[in-house]
Design an enzyme around this catalytic site. Structure first.
Site, PDB file in Angstrom:
ATOM      1  CB  CYS A  56      78.911 -41.661-100.695  1.00  0.00           C
ATOM      2  SG  CYS A  56      79.457 -42.997-100.086  1.00  0.00           S
ATOM      3  CG  ASP A 102      88.210 -57.091 -68.082  1.00  0.00           C
ATOM      4  OD1 ASP A 102      88.395 -57.991 -68.464  1.00  0.00           O
ATOM      5  OD2 ASP A 102      89.646 -56.246 -67.911  1.00  0.00           O
TER       6      ASP A 102
END
Length: 799
Positions: free
Chosen positions: A17, A497
């Site tokens: 990284c 929802d």
């Protein structure tokens, strides 16, 4: 000059990284050296490169920079050109990732790496010709007063900025009126003009004392090789003043006394001062909503320490402190009531107009008013972590953000002043060289300079955004940024929802059917599994079992299976409690004919052993639609928006609620990861989708949607993933939010129209000699006031 920039990188976990980040940074043009330390997660980059380019390289490599947000006031800005110059200067500072100036609030919002000093920021703003106001650190002190600590310290007492500007307006007007009034006599053929000496005597203080601010700001703009409104005004009025001096001193006494233009320069300056005065008064009103929220912060609190109650600074509260609130006092922090009961007014926080009754176990929100009882509570979130502090940050963030349309205004502002100066020069040359009238050429060039309105351009967008987001906050709607406002205007499909959003979210257990065990045993098993779950159906089981006084059994190896249910060891038995979808995966055939509650949410209890499953019981729950839900759906449909419901509940339960509310579409038994895909499928059909949810399982869908709208009554994860937050669990606020967003964006378009119209129409008229400088000055002053006043209309919206 070689510059070394230090960056904190997030997301690195190995040498590979670090190498990838180092390679990405080294590839940026202008970087001479880059080194990354994995242990400290720091990168040191040498080279004269904007920090924004370094951040782009890090993001492209798959990592992020650690940054912080800061906000400062900036003194001396007067128009969009000023704002643009401040932004450009700050973006050149090493460590500045983003800079956004709000002309309406005269503040700059910055995103910085941790290595940027305040002094470097202040110097950058000073180089642009302005002053960065570094906020003083106010120490919260406690002073003994015989009975314990007392809060001390006072804030500086300052006059509002528009009051500070009233004296220049009044002084300039008193000197200008004697110059302007005689002009009305000319309408009747009477010469009431004052002698040249008296005209000069009255005009000079206006020009060089009251108008000094324009010269100062214009000079700073020139030093920064730029221009602004102040430069246009100072050049224009100086030309009129200078022409008057020239005509006065060149008068030989043989011809009629020349007409002087001292009244034009004085009147223009006075009108511009008046316009800025009115503009600032109007601008202050755009921040009323934010100021109202700030005023909710209590300064002191009564806390239990060392065996006694003490009065301390509210900022000194700590988590888990026991706090007492008397009737009439504001609640100083978020917490849970541990003693007492009272009615609490949360109107300015959530928009809820009806006081809420609070008793032991209820949640309190800091800033609300305790009305009629004594409350003691345990502080759970204090200072910057409180709900009120988060609301204020969200409102500040939204009001400081730029709408996408502002990019066009910024581009125009960058070239506006040079173009106006060029037009004024061409006007002078055409009238002087072609028409041989230099006096009129100077006057018409002055009118061109004065009619130009960069102020209105700079205020058009931020004034509307501030008024709109402030009004939204007052009604319990928090907008994360200006991009969300624009996106909300395009929404044509809203997905809700079910549980906690369209329904109350507090289902009750209405049917329990046991198949292979006694009802008592089945309930005991379900009770033992449900006690560790936060799911609303689990809480309903716990509540029912406690009412039935069922003994609580012990479970081990408790596991939540996402989107399916829970599993645990009950003694020697492996027991699962969850959805019908999961039961069918386990190979069970479900006796759905046993379900007696229409539209019920159903959970099944089963035992698994050696790969085989055995059905033990059936639980039916009812969760009724919220009283406001049907009206909320109808309001959206009246706006031409399709309304759907997306839920993990059973098809039967979902269809029952959908039929009650008149929804256009419904998808049931959708797993959390499937919700985001369902939103993507709707978007693939060409719809602009808003998702409304309140749970952790809604977060992926909220992020996937074109506009995420979260109920603040739900989880922190859902709120973080959404672009808008509704402070009350009222679905009707969804239509209100979309309506307000449309009104705000329409207001921005109106403001930009008027800002451009004043310039597109006014500048050519001035160049052609059809506007004298005084009228041009009045028009310029009116343009800014009109834009801000139009934005303030949003504050009168109600729902």
């Amino acid at each position: 000059m070689t510059i070394t920039t230090t960056l904190k990188i997030k997301g690195m976990n190995c040498a590979s990284c670090a190498g990838r980040v180092e390679k990405a940074l080294s590839a940026v043009d202008g970087v001479t050296q880059a080194s990354v330390n994995l242990a400290t997660e720091m990168a040191a980059v040498t080279g004269d490169v904007p920090t924004q380019a370094l951040e782009a390289a890090v993001l492209a490599a798959g990592y992020q920079l650690e940054s912080s947000a800061r906000q400062f006031a900036v003194k001396g800005m007067s128009c969009a050109s000023c704002a643009g110059r401040v932004e450009k200067s700050l973006l050149k500072v090493s460590g500045v990732l983003a800079a956004s100036v709000n002309l309406a609030t005269e503040q700059v919002s910055l995103r910085l790496t941790n290595a940027v000093s305040d002094d470097s920021l202040a110097q950058a703003v000073a180089n642009a010709g302005y002053e960065l106001v570094l906020a003083p650190t106010v120490a919260e002190t406690e002073i003994g007063a015989g009975h314990g600590p007392e809060a001390g310290g006072t804030a500086p007492n300052q006059l509002a900025f528009y009051q500070q500007d009233s004296w220049p307006v009044l002084g300039a007007a008193l000197l200008t009126i004697p110059l302007v009034l005689p002009m009305f006599g000319l309408l009747f053929g009477v010469d009431w003009m004052l002698p040249a000496f008296w005209q000069w005597l009255l005009a000079t203080p206006v020009q060089f004392y009251f108008g000094a601010r324009f010269y100062q700001a214009g000079w700073h703009a020139l030093k920064a090789k730029s221009g602004n409104m102040d430069l246009l005004v100072s050049i224009g009025t100086s030309a009129a003043y200078g022409l008057s001096l020239y005509l006065w001193h060149s008068f030989d006494g043989h011809h009629g006394a020349p007409h002087l233009y001292f009244e034009s320069s004085a009147a223009v300056l006075t009108l511009v001062l008046l316009g800025k005065f009115l503009e600032k008064r109007a601008k202050k009103r755009t921040t009323d909503a934010l100021q109202a929220l700030e005023n909710l912060k209590p300064t002191t609190a009564t806390v239990w320490r060392d065996g006694s109650w003490y009065r301390v600074a509210a900022a000194a509260l700590k988590q888990y402190d026991k706090v007492k609130v008397l009737p009439g006092e504001r609640i100083p922090a978020d917490g849970i009531v541990v003693n007492g009961s009272s009615h609490v007014d949360e109107a300015l926080i959530s928009g809820e107009s009806i006081p809420l009754h609070k008793t032991v176990g209820d949640h309190l929100t800091g800033g609300a008013i305790n009305l009629d009882g004594l409350l003691e509570f345990e502080a759970m979130a204090v200072g910057s972590e409180s709900m009120l502090a988060k609301i204020i940050r969200l409102v500040e963030q939204a009001q400081g953000a730029k709408a996408p349309v502002q990019a066009l205004v910024d581009k125009i502002s960058n070239i506006f002043v040079p173009v106006v100066l060029l037009i004024a020069l061409l006007t002078l040359l055409v009238w002087g060289l072609v028409l041989n009238d230099w006096t009129q050429g100077i006057l018409h060039a002055v009118a061109v300079l004065v009619i130009a309105c960069p102020c209105a351009l700079g205020l058009a967008t931020p004034a509307a955004i501030m008024a709109g987001t402030g009004t939204a906050a007052r009604h319990g709607i928090l907008v994360k940024d200006a991009v969300a406002l624009e996106q909300a205007t395009k929404i044509d499909y809203v997905v809700f929802d079910k549980t906690g959003t369209l329904t109350a979210g507090k289902p009750e257990l209405l049917q329990l059917t046991a198949f292979a065990e006694s009802q008592q045993t089945v309930l005991q098993m379900a009770y033992a599994l449900s006690q560790h779950s936060e799911h609303p159906l689990a809480k309903a089981v716990v509540q029912y079992a406690q009412i039935q006084q069922v003994p609580l059994g012990e479970v081990s190896q408790f596991t939540v299976v996402a989107g399916k249910g829970v599993q645990a060891q009950f003694g020697e038995r492996t027991v699962v409690l969850g959805s019908g979808h999961w039961m069918r995966e386990l190979g069970l055939t479900l006796p759905t004919e046993q379900i007696q509650i229409p539209g019920a949410s159903v959970s099944w209890l089963a035992e698994t052993c050696a790969g085989q499953a055995k059905l033990l019981g059936l639980f039916c729950f009812a969760d009724q639609a919220k009283p406001e839900a049907k009206a909320a759906v109808q309001k959206l449909q009246q706006r031409g928006i399709q309304v759907a419901m997306l839920t993990g509940d059973s098809q039967q339960s979902a269809s029952y609620i959908a039929e009650q509310l008149g929804l256009d579409h419904v998808q049931a038994e959708v797993l959390p990861q499937g919700k985001a895909q369902a939103i993507a499928d709707i978007q693939a059909q060409g719809f602009q989708v808003a998702m409304v949810g309140d749970g952790i399982n809604d977060a992926p869908a909220l992020a996937q949607a074109d506009l995420g709208i979260a109920m603040a009554t739900g989880t922190e994860v859902a709120v973080s993933a959404a672009a808008m937050t509704l402070m009350r669990g009222n679905p009707a606020l969804v239509a209100s939010a979309l309506q307000l967003a449309s009104a705000t964006y329409r207001n921005i378009q109106q403001n930009l129209f008027w800002a451009f119209a004043f310039n597109i129409v006014g500048i050519p008229l001035a160049a052609m000699g059809m506007l004298n400088p005084v009228i041009a000055g009045a028009a310029m002053a009116c343009s800014s006031v009109l834009v801000v006043t139009n934005a303030l209309r949003l504050q009168r919206m109600s729902f």
